[in-house]
Write an enzyme that holds these catalytic residues in place. Sequence first.
Site, PDB file in Angstrom:
ATOM      1  N   GLU A 100       0.854  -1.211   0.000  1.00 25.68           N
ATOM      2  CA  GLU A 100       0.000   0.000   0.000  1.00 25.68           C
ATOM      3  C   GLU A 100       0.875   1.241   0.000  1.00 25.68           C
ATOM      4  OE1 GLU A 100      -2.838   1.343  -0.173  1.00 25.68           O
ATOM      5  OE2 GLU A 100      -4.432   0.197   0.777  1.00 25.68           O
ATOM      6  N   ASP A 101       0.376   2.302  -0.609  1.00 18.78           N
ATOM      7  CA  ASP A 101       1.083   3.581  -0.548  1.00 18.78           C
ATOM      8  C   ASP A 101       0.920   4.217   0.836  1.00 18.78           C
ATOM      9  OD1 ASP A 101      -1.651   3.996  -0.921  1.00 18.78           O
ATOM     10  OD2 ASP A 101      -1.436   5.440  -2.550  1.00 18.78           O
ATOM     11  N   ASP A 104      -4.650   5.496   5.781  1.00 18.80           N
ATOM     12  CA  ASP A 104      -5.209   6.706   6.380  1.00 18.80           C
ATOM     13  C   ASP A 104      -6.316   6.270   7.349  1.00 18.80           C
ATOM     14  OD1 ASP A 104      -6.017   9.325   6.794  1.00 18.80           O
ATOM     15  OD2 ASP A 104      -6.926   9.588   4.839  1.00 18.80           O
ATOM     16  N   PHE A 153      -2.167  16.170   3.917  1.00 14.99           N
ATOM     17  CA  PHE A 153      -2.376  15.527   2.619  1.00 14.99           C
ATOM     18  C   PHE A 153      -1.055  15.525   1.866  1.00 14.99           C
ATOM     19  CE2 PHE A 153      -3.696  15.046  -1.773  1.00 14.99           C
ATOM     20  CZ  PHE A 153      -4.573  13.980  -1.647  1.00 14.99           C
ATOM     21  N   ARG A 166       2.364  12.636  -9.104  1.00 12.76           N
ATOM     22  CA  ARG A 166       2.779  11.251  -8.856  1.00 12.76           C
ATOM     23  C   ARG A 166       4.272  11.033  -9.112  1.00 12.76           C
ATOM     24  NH1 ARG A 166      -1.717   7.997  -8.086  1.00 12.76           N
ATOM     25  NH2 ARG A 166      -3.535   8.485  -9.338  1.00 12.76           N
TER      26      ARG A 166
HETATM   27  P1  5GP Z   1      -7.915   4.950   3.613  1.00 11.98           P
HETATM   28  O1  5GP Z   1      -8.926   3.980   3.068  1.00 11.98           O
HETATM   29  O2  5GP Z   1      -6.906   4.314   4.524  1.00 11.98           O
HETATM   30  O3  5GP Z   1      -8.573   6.137   4.237  1.00 11.98           O
HETATM   31  O4  5GP Z   1      -7.160   5.582   2.410  1.00 11.98           O
HETATM   32  C1  5GP Z   1      -6.609   4.855   1.432  1.00 11.98           C
HETATM   33  C2  5GP Z   1      -6.335   5.639   0.194  1.00 11.98           C
HETATM   34  O5  5GP Z   1      -6.658   7.044   0.292  1.00 11.98           O
HETATM   35  C3  5GP Z   1      -4.859   5.608  -0.080  1.00 11.98           C
HETATM   36  O6  5GP Z   1      -4.483   4.402  -0.721  1.00 11.98           O
HETATM   37  C4  5GP Z   1      -4.694   6.830  -0.941  1.00 11.98           C
HETATM   38  O7  5GP Z   1      -5.024   6.518  -2.275  1.00 11.98           O
HETATM   39  C5  5GP Z   1      -5.708   7.807  -0.392  1.00 11.98           C
HETATM   40  N1  5GP Z   1      -5.054   8.735   0.550  1.00 11.98           N
HETATM   41  C6  5GP Z   1      -5.163   8.775   1.897  1.00 11.98           C
HETATM   42  N2  5GP Z   1      -4.403   9.756   2.418  1.00 11.98           N
HETATM   43  C7  5GP Z   1      -3.811  10.357   1.368  1.00 11.98           C
HETATM   44  C8  5GP Z   1      -2.876  11.436   1.238  1.00 11.98           C
HETATM   45  O8  5GP Z   1      -2.427  12.077   2.198  1.00 11.98           O
HETATM   46  N3  5GP Z   1      -2.476  11.754  -0.037  1.00 11.98           N
HETATM   47  C9  5GP Z   1      -2.922  11.101  -1.145  1.00 11.98           C
HETATM   48  N4  5GP Z   1      -2.467  11.501  -2.324  1.00 11.98           N
HETATM   49  N5  5GP Z   1      -3.784  10.068  -1.063  1.00 11.98           N
HETATM   50  C10 5GP Z   1      -4.215   9.701   0.178  1.00 11.98           C
END
Ligand code: 5GP
Length: 194
Positions: A100-101, A104, A153, A166
């Site tokens: 995973e990147d 959050d 963010f 990206r």
């Molecule tokens: P989650 O489901 O954990 O809230 O978020 C997952 C996805 O939200 C990540 O894989 C990413 O694509 C996006 N995301 C969450 N936080 C960030 C952030 O700070 N920057 C960016 N570019 N994407 C985020």
Amino acid sequence: MSESREKVSVLISQEELQKRIKELAQEICRDYEGKDLLLIGVLKGSFMFLADLLRYLPPNTAVDFMGTSSYGASTQSSGEVRITKDLEHSPAGKHVLLVEDIVDTGLTLRYLLDTLRARQPASIKVCALLDKPARRRVRVSLDYYGFIIPNAFVVGYGLDYQERYRGLPYVGVLEETGESSNDAGDGDASAGER
Ligand code: 5GP
């Protein structure tokens, strides 16, 4: 007239990223010694991280990708996740490492883990480059992570804002300055400068 302008300030440099990714790969190599590993990258944000990680892993490491999107506004996770691209091959019986990147709220990861576990891999672990624990809504455990980051963010190194940024080789915080584009800047790196 004042015009909104975005600025990216470096949070994790290219050097720090590469050093940490090498360390993670060494840990993963040790843990999976003698096993065939399948990396599953979560598109699109993880593609750069996965590519760099893979360079340090053994040649028998397989790769597949899944795409997800969450319904709702672009910078807020709504809680509903859907698969936009599924795996090419079944992960049944494989040692899966989900790459995973960023984690959050944890909702995407929770959904992916539930979906993949139902397909009966031999094992499943998670490797996330960035962990943003401040906004976590569900409990998920990360077996490997690169960096814990504050509640901001971030973009770069695969992560986008409306499909931009990206390609940055570092992770930066996206800021809206609200100033005109004639300012000289105050020393923070701007997108495209590194
Ligand atoms: P989650 O489901 O954990 O809230 O978020 C997952 C996805 O939200 C990540 O894989 C990413 O694509 C996006 N995301 C969450 N936080 C960030 C952030 O700070 N920057 C960016 N570019 N994407 C985020």
